[in-house]
Design a protein around this motif. Structure first.
Motif, PDB file in Angstrom:
ATOM      1  N   GLU A 111      47.437  10.475  -7.120  1.00  0.00           N
ATOM      2  CA  GLU A 111      47.653  10.871  -8.504  1.00  0.00           C
ATOM      3  C   GLU A 111      47.418  12.367  -8.636  1.00  0.00           C
ATOM      4  O   GLU A 111      46.710  12.960  -7.826  1.00  0.00           O
ATOM      5  N   MET A 112      48.013  12.966  -9.654  1.00  0.00           N
ATOM      6  CA  MET A 112      47.798  14.385  -9.945  1.00  0.00           C
ATOM      7  C   MET A 112      47.154  14.510 -11.313  1.00  0.00           C
ATOM      8  O   MET A 112      47.405  13.686 -12.212  1.00  0.00           O
ATOM      9  N   PRO A 113      46.336  15.547 -11.539  1.00  0.00           N
ATOM     10  CA  PRO A 113      45.656  15.692 -12.836  1.00  0.00           C
ATOM     11  C   PRO A 113      46.622  15.821 -14.004  1.00  0.00           C
ATOM     12  O   PRO A 113      46.402  15.245 -15.072  1.00  0.00           O
ATOM     13  N   ARG A 114      47.692  16.598 -13.819  1.00  0.00           N
ATOM     14  CA  ARG A 114      48.674  16.865 -14.871  1.00  0.00           C
ATOM     15  C   ARG A 114      48.028  17.452 -16.127  1.00  0.00           C
ATOM     16  O   ARG A 114      48.478  17.205 -17.239  1.00  0.00           O
ATOM     17  N   THR A 115      46.952  18.219 -15.928  1.00  0.00           N
ATOM     18  CA  THR A 115      46.319  18.928 -17.036  1.00  0.00           C
ATOM     19  C   THR A 115      46.808  20.374 -17.111  1.00  0.00           C
ATOM     20  O   THR A 115      46.818  20.979 -18.179  1.00  0.00           O
ATOM     21  N   SER A 116      47.222  20.926 -15.975  1.00  0.00           N
ATOM     22  CA  SER A 116      47.817  22.257 -15.909  1.00  0.00           C
ATOM     23  C   SER A 116      48.391  22.420 -14.514  1.00  0.00           C
ATOM     24  O   SER A 116      48.030  21.672 -13.588  1.00  0.00           O
ATOM     25  N   LEU A 117      49.284  23.408 -14.353  1.00  0.00           N
ATOM     26  CA  LEU A 117      49.826  23.683 -13.024  1.00  0.00           C
ATOM     27  C   LEU A 117      48.702  24.067 -12.075  1.00  0.00           C
ATOM     28  O   LEU A 117      48.662  23.633 -10.922  1.00  0.00           O
ATOM     29  N   ARG A 118      47.782  24.895 -12.552  1.00  0.00           N
ATOM     30  CA  ARG A 118      46.673  25.317 -11.694  1.00  0.00           C
ATOM     31  C   ARG A 118      45.871  24.115 -11.215  1.00  0.00           C
ATOM     32  O   ARG A 118      45.556  24.003 -10.022  1.00  0.00           O
ATOM     33  N   ASP A 119      45.524  23.223 -12.135  1.00  0.00           N
ATOM     34  CA  ASP A 119      44.736  22.046 -11.744  1.00  0.00           C
ATOM     35  C   ASP A 119      45.488  21.195 -10.724  1.00  0.00           C
ATOM     36  O   ASP A 119      44.894  20.690  -9.763  1.00  0.00           O
ATOM     37  N   ASP A 120      46.799  21.052 -10.911  1.00  0.00           N
ATOM     38  CA  ASP A 120      47.594  20.266  -9.961  1.00  0.00           C
ATOM     39  C   ASP A 120      47.596  20.917  -8.580  1.00  0.00           C
ATOM     40  O   ASP A 120      47.430  20.246  -7.559  1.00  0.00           O
ATOM     41  N   ALA A 172      58.338  21.896 -10.766  1.00  0.00           N
ATOM     42  CA  ALA A 172      59.391  21.603 -11.735  1.00  0.00           C
ATOM     43  C   ALA A 172      58.816  20.972 -12.997  1.00  0.00           C
ATOM     44  O   ALA A 172      59.261  21.276 -14.118  1.00  0.00           O
ATOM     45  N   TYR A 173      57.829  20.117 -12.830  1.00  0.00           N
ATOM     46  CA  TYR A 173      57.178  19.461 -13.977  1.00  0.00           C
ATOM     47  C   TYR A 173      56.615  20.502 -14.933  1.00  0.00           C
ATOM     48  O   TYR A 173      56.810  20.426 -16.147  1.00  0.00           O
ATOM     49  N   TRP A 174      55.951  21.509 -14.359  1.00  0.00           N
ATOM     50  CA  TRP A 174      55.324  22.517 -15.214  1.00  0.00           C
ATOM     51  C   TRP A 174      56.308  23.591 -15.657  1.00  0.00           C
ATOM     52  O   TRP A 174      56.106  24.226 -16.706  1.00  0.00           O
ATOM     53  N   ALA A 175      57.388  23.777 -14.908  1.00  0.00           N
ATOM     54  CA  ALA A 175      58.434  24.700 -15.360  1.00  0.00           C
ATOM     55  C   ALA A 175      59.072  24.170 -16.637  1.00  0.00           C
ATOM     56  O   ALA A 175      59.372  24.920 -17.574  1.00  0.00           O
ATOM     57  N   GLU A 176      59.259  22.858 -16.699  1.00  0.00           N
ATOM     58  CA  GLU A 176      59.831  22.241 -17.893  1.00  0.00           C
ATOM     59  C   GLU A 176      58.911  22.385 -19.104  1.00  0.00           C
ATOM     60  O   GLU A 176      59.364  22.321 -20.252  1.00  0.00           O
TER      61      GLU A 176
END
Length: 236
Positions: A111-120, A172-176
């Motif tokens: 799983e990924m945190p998905r709280t910020s790009l940095r956290d990921d 790509a997730y965070w670019a969107e």
């Protein structure tokens, strides 16, 4: 030759333990649930046969300190598995070696945190850090030399692409969501985050850079460079 490991012939899976050790399928040595009834009760499962083959490959690479001298015959002898069983899983020696090398890498995060790009990216970076024993360290040193073999490289690249896509999808997730520039070269971004991690933690270079905050420093330097840090926030 030791007695051959038996397997259920109707299960031709490869079970290469890819996700268990590499940058996720479940590891072959993960605890299983209750075993389902099988026609050959008490015989080793197909996954166990695959694991025996891959362990034999890794042992032989470490002993020879190259992949050239590793043969299907030697792997069959070391693992106690027939050549036919090996070829049911991998079409060539090169494909088998690529699978063996892949299985010693750290797994992709479940799983990924998905709280910020940095956290990921920090989470991803820490997931890549693994302590390798002497054997696997020798194998890793042989990996780059093996890349000179075009057939091996084809199989290696196919396995690695899954890992690269995972990181690419994260960018790509965070670019969107506006956390990086919309014109970001995703392929280059993957190389810029993964390559230093591999160089420092997998291949053991730049040992002086290894510290508790190295992953964070790499991520923060990258994010400043691609305009994903405070500078971007100030312009939006």
């Amino acid at each position: 030759m030791p007695p051959e490991l038996s397997e259920t012939p109707t299960v031709p899976d490869r079970a290469a333990r890819d996700g268990a050790h590499g940058l996720g399928a479940a590891p072959d040595n993960a605890p299983d649930g209750p075993a389902a009834p099988a026609p050959n009760k008490g015989r080793p499962r197909s996954e166990a046969v695959s694991q025996a083959i891959l362990e034999a490959v890794l042992d032989l690479i470490a002993e020879h300190e190259n992949t050239t001298d590793v043969s299907i015959e030697a792997v069959a002898e070391r693992s106690g598995v027939s050549k036919a069983s090996i070829y049911r899983r991998w079409s060539s020696k090169e494909e088998m070696i690529a699978a063996a090398m892949e299985c010693i890498k750290a797994p992709l995060p479940a799983e990924m945190p998905r709280t910020s790009l940095r956290d990921d990216l920090v989470h991803l970076g820490h997931s890549m850090i693994r302590t390798h024993g002497e054997r696997d360290t020798k194998v890793l040193r042989c990996m780059m030399l093996a890349m000179k073999d075009p057939e091996y490289k084809v199989h290696h690249d196919r396995l690695v692409e899954r890992r690269r896509k995972f990181v690419r999808d994260t960018f790509a997730y965070w670019a969107e969501r506006g956390q990086v520039r919309p014109d970001l070269d995703l392929h280059l971004a993957v190389a810029m985050i993964v390559s230093p991690m591999l160089t420092i933690y997998v291949y053991g270079q730049y040992a002086e850079l290894q510290s508790p905050d190295t992953v964070e420093r790499i991520v923060d330097s990258l994010l400043r460079g691609i305009g994903a840090g405070p500078a971007l926030e100030a312009t939006v």
